[in-house]
Design a protein around this motif. Structure first.
Motif, PDB file in Angstrom:
ATOM      1  N   ARG A  36       5.540   6.003  90.026  1.00  0.00           N
ATOM      2  CA  ARG A  36       5.008   5.392  91.259  1.00  0.00           C
ATOM      3  C   ARG A  36       5.155   3.869  91.236  1.00  0.00           C
ATOM      4  N   CYS A  37       5.295   3.304  90.023  1.00  0.00           N
ATOM      5  CA  CYS A  37       5.326   1.834  89.892  1.00  0.00           C
ATOM      6  C   CYS A  37       6.531   1.257  90.643  1.00  0.00           C
ATOM      7  N   LEU A  38       6.309   0.149  91.319  1.00  0.00           N
ATOM      8  CA  LEU A  38       7.377  -0.487  92.099  1.00  0.00           C
ATOM      9  C   LEU A  38       8.151  -1.505  91.263  1.00  0.00           C
ATOM     10  N   PHE A  39       7.754  -1.681  90.007  1.00  0.00           N
ATOM     11  CA  PHE A  39       8.401  -2.613  89.082  1.00  0.00           C
ATOM     12  C   PHE A  39       8.594  -3.981  89.752  1.00  0.00           C
ATOM     13  N   CYS A  40       7.507  -4.491  90.244  1.00  0.00           N
ATOM     14  CA  CYS A  40       7.535  -5.731  91.027  1.00  0.00           C
ATOM     15  C   CYS A  40       8.126  -6.897  90.230  1.00  0.00           C
ATOM     16  N   TYR A  41       8.972  -7.649  90.903  1.00  0.00           N
ATOM     17  CA  TYR A  41       9.452  -8.904  90.335  1.00  0.00           C
ATOM     18  C   TYR A  41       8.264  -9.851  90.413  1.00  0.00           C
ATOM     19  N   ALA A  43       5.502  -9.774  88.695  1.00  0.00           N
ATOM     20  CA  ALA A  43       4.431  -8.777  88.829  1.00  0.00           C
ATOM     21  C   ALA A  43       3.024  -9.385  88.760  1.00  0.00           C
ATOM     22  N   PRO A  44       2.209  -9.162  89.783  1.00  0.00           N
ATOM     23  CA  PRO A  44       0.846  -9.705  89.770  1.00  0.00           C
ATOM     24  C   PRO A  44      -0.031  -9.081  88.688  1.00  0.00           C
ATOM     25  N   CYS A  45       0.301  -7.843  88.302  1.00  0.00           N
ATOM     26  CA  CYS A  45      -0.495  -7.195  87.247  1.00  0.00           C
ATOM     27  C   CYS A  45      -0.352  -7.956  85.935  1.00  0.00           C
ATOM     28  N   THR A  46       0.866  -8.369  85.606  1.00  0.00           N
ATOM     29  CA  THR A  46       1.095  -9.125  84.366  1.00  0.00           C
ATOM     30  C   THR A  46       0.390 -10.470  84.427  1.00  0.00           C
ATOM     31  N   ALA A  97      -5.101  -6.237  90.491  1.00  0.00           N
ATOM     32  CA  ALA A  97      -4.050  -7.074  91.082  1.00  0.00           C
ATOM     33  C   ALA A  97      -2.845  -6.260  91.538  1.00  0.00           C
ATOM     34  N   CYS A  98      -2.813  -4.965  91.224  1.00  0.00           N
ATOM     35  CA  CYS A  98      -1.652  -4.127  91.571  1.00  0.00           C
ATOM     36  C   CYS A  98      -1.424  -4.146  93.089  1.00  0.00           C
ATOM     37  N   VAL A  99      -0.159  -4.272  93.488  1.00  0.00           N
ATOM     38  CA  VAL A  99       0.162  -4.393  94.908  1.00  0.00           C
ATOM     39  C   VAL A  99      -0.258  -3.168  95.728  1.00  0.00           C
ATOM     40  N   TYR A 100      -0.423  -2.047  95.057  1.00  0.00           N
ATOM     41  CA  TYR A 100      -0.851  -0.850  95.790  1.00  0.00           C
ATOM     42  C   TYR A 100      -2.196  -1.056  96.484  1.00  0.00           C
ATOM     43  N   PRO A 107      -4.283   2.009  92.886  1.00  0.00           N
ATOM     44  CA  PRO A 107      -3.367   1.232  92.049  1.00  0.00           C
ATOM     45  C   PRO A 107      -2.760   2.097  90.951  1.00  0.00           C
ATOM     46  N   ILE A 108      -1.679   1.604  90.353  1.00  0.00           N
ATOM     47  CA  ILE A 108      -1.099   2.310  89.205  1.00  0.00           C
ATOM     48  C   ILE A 108      -2.163   2.342  88.093  1.00  0.00           C
ATOM     49  N   PRO A 109      -2.400   3.493  87.462  1.00  0.00           N
ATOM     50  CA  PRO A 109      -3.406   3.562  86.379  1.00  0.00           C
ATOM     51  C   PRO A 109      -2.857   2.924  85.102  1.00  0.00           C
ATOM     52  N   ILE A 110      -2.790   1.602  85.117  1.00  0.00           N
ATOM     53  CA  ILE A 110      -2.128   0.853  84.037  1.00  0.00           C
ATOM     54  C   ILE A 110      -2.801   1.124  82.677  1.00  0.00           C
ATOM     55  N   ALA A 111      -4.140   1.113  82.676  1.00  0.00           N
ATOM     56  CA  ALA A 111      -4.849   1.297  81.413  1.00  0.00           C
ATOM     57  C   ALA A 111      -4.532   2.674  80.810  1.00  0.00           C
TER      58      ALA A 111
END
Ligand code: SF4
Length: 446
Positions: A36-41, A43-46, A97-100, A107-111
């Motif tokens: 599902r991740c959009l691999f944002c350039y 990336a606000p998550c980072t 911060a995920c764009v979703y 949001p993407i369940p990053i954790a």
């Protein structure tokens, strides 16, 4: 009505203290979320991660079944990436911060994805880093918590020989001793410390306390550099009448006792009040409830808008059945036969903002009284002021004054984490350890 233990059955304890954020049930479930991740350039998550983990990269690696590479991407930025995947308040960091979120989708369940990779690395004991040959430099670290371990790992990778002095009998710091058992177990913390030190070149000496068994001067004399990452630890006292009564306890001590895992032996009241609204207060309140307390009430002197915990944490407490009283501050504790029976609170209102930027609570002159048999103090932790004030270190309100790169006023002595900032997230301490390690390497001419 009394403080007692062994209220629930073994099954109830197991259920109440089971993992609050369970892992993915299958590889496929992880892949669905990774894809599902959009691999944002950019990336606000980072950008929202204090350790700047390259989140789109590690998610991409999961989506291409390169779990080992994914774990490496995480650990290279945050060696405590496994623990952080369980305890980070991600709703206000990467996932927040995920764009979703802008698309009003989950949001993407990053954790959870981070946990997916890092736990496999730990379980399968993947060796993801090679230590350079020893370069003959020795660094002493005080504290085997997140800051100390993170600093040690970076230094050891570069061939520095590291000795950590830890006052407790186990490493991990607050991760091991001060976080709710349903987030991380002591066993997991021990495994994480062992995984980090399996790199080699890191020797942890337990039951060694600065100011008691060792002195800063000794460390300075015997090592090429010193890093101080001993955190904070003393519970802030309420300084009100009746604080010495039986049944009035410190939150950290309460949580510490639960973490031994023998739930039926931890005493808890029927009418519990927790003072404070930070993460530790929530951890204490929810665990009191999960130990079988009938009524648990959180008392906070400001409003929901100013509370230090996240909405998600507050919701956990509410779902567990804890009640919250806003705009109330403890004034007097009354008791009978040496045991606490009542808490008198001042009703507060908010005035002008203070130095923290939050509006100050002011007494209204009205009071109310709560029936209690246990009061848990979770109004924050204070620095080891005596230790710091009695040293040559520059300090402010018991905290060590250090630059962003960890340098203190003493050449060759660096500091970071809670003993400098007064108490932030685990992930902030990890970054502080990294920053100081970079400065120490420079100081050593590497
Ligand atoms: Fe993926 Fe969300 Fe990060 Fe974008 S912001 S890279 S969608 S996790």
């Amino acid at each position: 009505m009394s403080i007692k233990n062994n209220r629930l059955t073994a099954e109830q304890y197991d259920q109440n203290f089971s993992d609050i954020h369970p892992p993915f049930d299958s590889r496929e479930s992880a892949l669905v979320e990774a894809n599902r991740c959009l691999f944002c350039y950019d990336a606000p998550c980072t950008k929202s991660c204090p350790t700047s983990i390259n989140i789109p990269k590690f998610i991409k690696q999961i989506s291409t079944d390169n779990v080992k590479g994914s774990a490496h991407t995480i650990f290279v930025s945050n060696i405590m990436g496994a623990g952080c995947s369980r305890v980070c308040p991600v709703e206000k960091l990467c996932e927040g911060a995920c764009v979703y979120n802008l698309l009003e989708e989950p949001p993407i369940p990053i954790a959870r994805l981070q946990r997916y990779s890092t736990e496999q690395a730990m379980e399968k004991k993947w060796k993801l880093f090679e230590r350079k040959p020893s370069i003959g430099k020795r660094v002493a670290i005080v504290g085997a918590g997140p800051a100390g371990l993170s600093c040690a790992h970076v230094l050891s990778r570069e061939g520095v020989d590291v000795t950590i002095y830890e006052k407790e009998s186990k490493g991990g710091g607050l991760m091991t001793y001060g976080i709710a058992a349903y987030k991380v177990t002591p066993r997991f913390c021990e495994d994480e410390v062992n995984y980090i030190t399996s790199l080699g070149g890191i020797d942890i000496k337990y039951n060694q306390e600065l100011g008691k068994n060792i002195s800063l001067q000794e460390l300075k004399n015997n090592y090429d550099a010193v890093f101080l990452g001993f955190g904070v630890g003393l519970a802030r006292q309420l300084d009100i009448q009746g604080e010495e009564l039986m049944g009035v306890v410190d939150a950290i001590k309460f949580i510490y006792n639960i973490r031994a895992g023998v739930y039926e032996e931890v005493p808890v009241g029927d009418k519990v009040v927790v003072i404070g609204m930070g993460m530790t207060a929530i951890d204490a309140a929810t665990q009191a409830k999960r130990l079988g307390a009938k009524d648990v009430t959180l008392v906070y002197r400001r409003t929901q808008e100013e509370m230090p915990c996240t909405e998600e944490e507050l919701n956990i407490a509410k779902l567990d059945g804890c009640r919250v009283i806003w705009l109330a501050a403890p004034a007097v504790l009354n008791g009978a036969n040496g045991k606490v029976t009542h808490l008198v609170c001042n009703l507060m209102q908010l005035g002008e903002p203070d130095v923290s930027g939050r509006r100050s609570p002011i007494e209204t002159g009205e009071t109310f009284t709560l029936d209690v048999d246990m009061v848990i103090k979770a109004a924050g932790q204070i620095p080891f002021s005596e230790l710091v004030n009695n040293s040559q270190l520059q300090h402010s309100n018991g905290k060590i004054v250090a630059q962003k790169d960890g340098a203190t006023n003493i050449a060759g002595v660096f500091a970071g984490g809670d003993c400098v900032n007064g108490g932030k997230e685990v992930v902030d301490a990890v970054q502080a350890g990294k920053d100081s390690a970079a400065s120490i390497l420079k100081y050593l001419g590497l």
